[in-house]
Motif scaffolding. Structure first.
Motif, PDB file in Angstrom:
ATOM      1  N   TRP A   1       3.397   5.520  -2.481  1.00 28.11           N
ATOM      2  CA  TRP A   1       2.935   4.065  -2.391  1.00 28.11           C
ATOM      3  C   TRP A   1       1.908   3.460  -3.325  1.00 28.11           C
ATOM      4  O   TRP A   1       1.866   2.563  -3.958  1.00 28.11           O
ATOM      5  N   CYS A   2       0.939   4.479  -3.341  1.00 28.39           N
ATOM      6  CA  CYS A   2      -0.236   4.111  -4.527  1.00 28.39           C
ATOM      7  C   CYS A   2       0.095   4.308  -5.970  1.00 28.39           C
ATOM      8  O   CYS A   2      -0.362   3.348  -6.720  1.00 28.39           O
TER       9      CYS A   2
ATOM     10  N   GLY B   1       1.887   1.038  -6.562  1.00 29.19           N
ATOM     11  CA  GLY B   1       0.808   0.075  -6.514  1.00 29.19           C
ATOM     12  C   GLY B   1      -0.165   0.105  -7.900  1.00 29.19           C
ATOM     13  O   GLY B   1      -0.075  -1.001  -8.468  1.00 29.19           O
TER      14      GLY B   1
ATOM     15  N   VAL C   1      -3.410  -3.114  -1.858  1.00 25.60           N
ATOM     16  CA  VAL C   1      -2.195  -3.643  -1.104  1.00 25.60           C
ATOM     17  C   VAL C   1      -1.428  -2.567  -0.530  1.00 25.60           C
ATOM     18  O   VAL C   1      -0.804  -2.730   0.768  1.00 25.60           O
ATOM     19  N   ALA C   2      -1.073  -1.553  -1.270  1.00 22.70           N
ATOM     20  CA  ALA C   2      -0.374  -0.484  -0.956  1.00 22.70           C
ATOM     21  C   ALA C   2      -1.058   0.331   0.238  1.00 22.70           C
ATOM     22  O   ALA C   2      -0.184   0.677   1.381  1.00 22.70           O
TER      23      ALA C   2
ATOM     24  N   LEU D   1      -2.602  -1.139   2.545  1.00 26.29           N
ATOM     25  CA  LEU D   1      -2.791  -2.072   3.506  1.00 26.29           C
ATOM     26  C   LEU D   1      -1.475  -2.021   4.267  1.00 26.29           C
ATOM     27  O   LEU D   1      -1.483  -1.942   5.394  1.00 26.29           O
ATOM     28  N   LEU D   2      -0.388  -1.803   3.529  1.00 27.28           N
ATOM     29  CA  LEU D   2       0.859  -2.053   3.879  1.00 27.28           C
ATOM     30  C   LEU D   2       1.366  -0.719   4.688  1.00 27.28           C
ATOM     31  O   LEU D   2       2.013  -0.713   5.865  1.00 27.28           O
ATOM     32  N   TYR D   3       0.987   0.417   3.929  1.00 29.55           N
ATOM     33  CA  TYR D   3       1.402   1.531   4.398  1.00 29.55           C
ATOM     34  C   TYR D   3       0.583   2.058   5.676  1.00 29.55           C
ATOM     35  O   TYR D   3       1.045   2.482   6.880  1.00 29.55           O
TER      36      TYR D   3
ATOM     37  N   ARG E   1      -0.620  -0.163   7.873  1.00 29.25           N
ATOM     38  CA  ARG E   1      -0.021  -1.124   9.023  1.00 29.25           C
ATOM     39  C   ARG E   1       1.110  -0.658   9.360  1.00 29.25           C
ATOM     40  O   ARG E   1       1.310  -0.535  10.655  1.00 29.25           O
ATOM     41  N   SER E   2       2.146   0.112   8.616  1.00 28.42           N
ATOM     42  CA  SER E   2       3.212   0.335   9.137  1.00 28.42           C
ATOM     43  C   SER E   2       3.023   1.781   9.868  1.00 28.42           C
ATOM     44  O   SER E   2       4.210   2.116  10.700  1.00 28.42           O
TER      45      SER E   2
ATOM     46  N   ALA F   1      -6.833   1.636   7.305  1.00 29.32           N
ATOM     47  CA  ALA F   1      -6.564   1.458   5.765  1.00 29.32           C
ATOM     48  C   ALA F   1      -8.099   1.547   5.123  1.00 29.32           C
ATOM     49  O   ALA F   1      -8.114   2.346   4.372  1.00 29.32           O
TER      50      ALA F   1
END
Length: 278
Positions: free
Chosen positions: A67-68, A71, A115-116, A118-120, A122-123, A128
């Motif tokens: 993910w990062c 990003g 952003v990556a 935060l999204l990861y 949260r999922s 975070a």
């Protein structure tokens, strides 16, 4: 101040941006810096999550690296396009995809990574902010390698200097210039790496959400703001009308955000560790 010895000719150092090439394919030191930074950070994170109080597991680390990485690449490229050279890419939008031609923004890359995260987070139901703390400890490795690669490429040189440590870069005219890439490697890379790792491994700083992340963000922003006085501004932008470079302007919100995270870290309680006994 007169020279104590002649300035260094960059060409005399025997540096080559290309490590090796096979036909049209070439492995460049800059690409290797990205790869090396990601692999080193991955290895470090796997060691770090074994310590008591980790906010994530080794499996999370493996996923988070992917993910990062996305990003960094997407954020870094879009940041450069938006902040540093919008006119060129508006006239030729397909050039945005030509990553091999260079053009990455750290500020954009950092935004992409946040952003990556935060999204990861949260999922997966993770914190975070505590993940940011852990990533902050390993990120200076990539910065160190990246700035060395900038020097090897003979790019992003500094402003003219009469100091004896000046370097004459091949595309920067006859004047000696500050090797600002090495200044950045020392401050943003080596110094931040040393401070953050001492705090992580020798203190309980990792248990205070936002402390390590805030220190990294503020430390980078302050280092970059200062070094911009020695770094040649981007040719297409120069010094902005407010007297700052674009790099300095983008660093100001980083400094403020980092200081906020530092000031409020003691008020936060760490979440229950996913790896309490490791």
């Amino acid at each position: 101040m007169p020279f104590f010895h002649p300035p260094v000719e960059w060409g005399s150092l025997g540096l080559d941006p290309v490590l090796f090439s096979i036909g049209p394919l070439a492995l460049r030191w800059y690409s290797l810096a990205y790869i090396g930074g990601i692999l080193a950070g991955w290895w470090m994170l796997l060691r770090m999550v074994k310590r008591p109080g980790s906010p994530m597991t080794a499996k999370h680390v493996d996923d988070l690296v992917t993910w990062c990485t996305l990003g960094v690449i997407l954020g870094g490229r879009l940041g450069y396009v938006i902040f540093y050279n919008p006119a060129q890419y508006l006239s030729d939008p397909l050039a945005i995809l030509k990553l091999w031609e260079g053009g990455m923004s750290f500020h954009g890359g950092l935004t992409g990574v946040i952003v990556a995260i935060l999204l990861y987070a949260r999922s997966k139901g993770l914190s975070a902010l505590r993940i940011l703390d852990y990533l902050a400890v390993v990120t200076p490795v990539g910065l160190l390698l990246g700035r060395f690669a900038n020097f090897v490429n003979g790019e992003l040189w500094g402003r003219a200097t009469d100091g004896s440590w000046g370097v004459i870069f091949p595309d920067a005219g006859p004047e000696p210039r500050h090797p600002s890439q090495l200044y950045e490697a020392a401050l943003e890379g080596a110094l931040l790496f040393l401070v953050l790792n001492i705090l992580f491994w020798a203190t309980s700083a990792r248990m205070k959400p936002g402390l390590l992340g805030g220190l990294f963000i503020a430390g980078y922003g302050l280092s970059r703001f200062v070094i911009e006085f020695f770094r040649e501004p981007d040719a297409q932008l120069g010094v902005l009308s407010i007297g700052l470079t674009m790099g300095q302007l983008l660093s100001l919100p980083m400094i403020l955000l980092g200081l906020y995270l530092l000031a409020t870290s003691s008020r936060r309680e760490p979440l229950t560790a996913l790896n309490p006994a490791a």
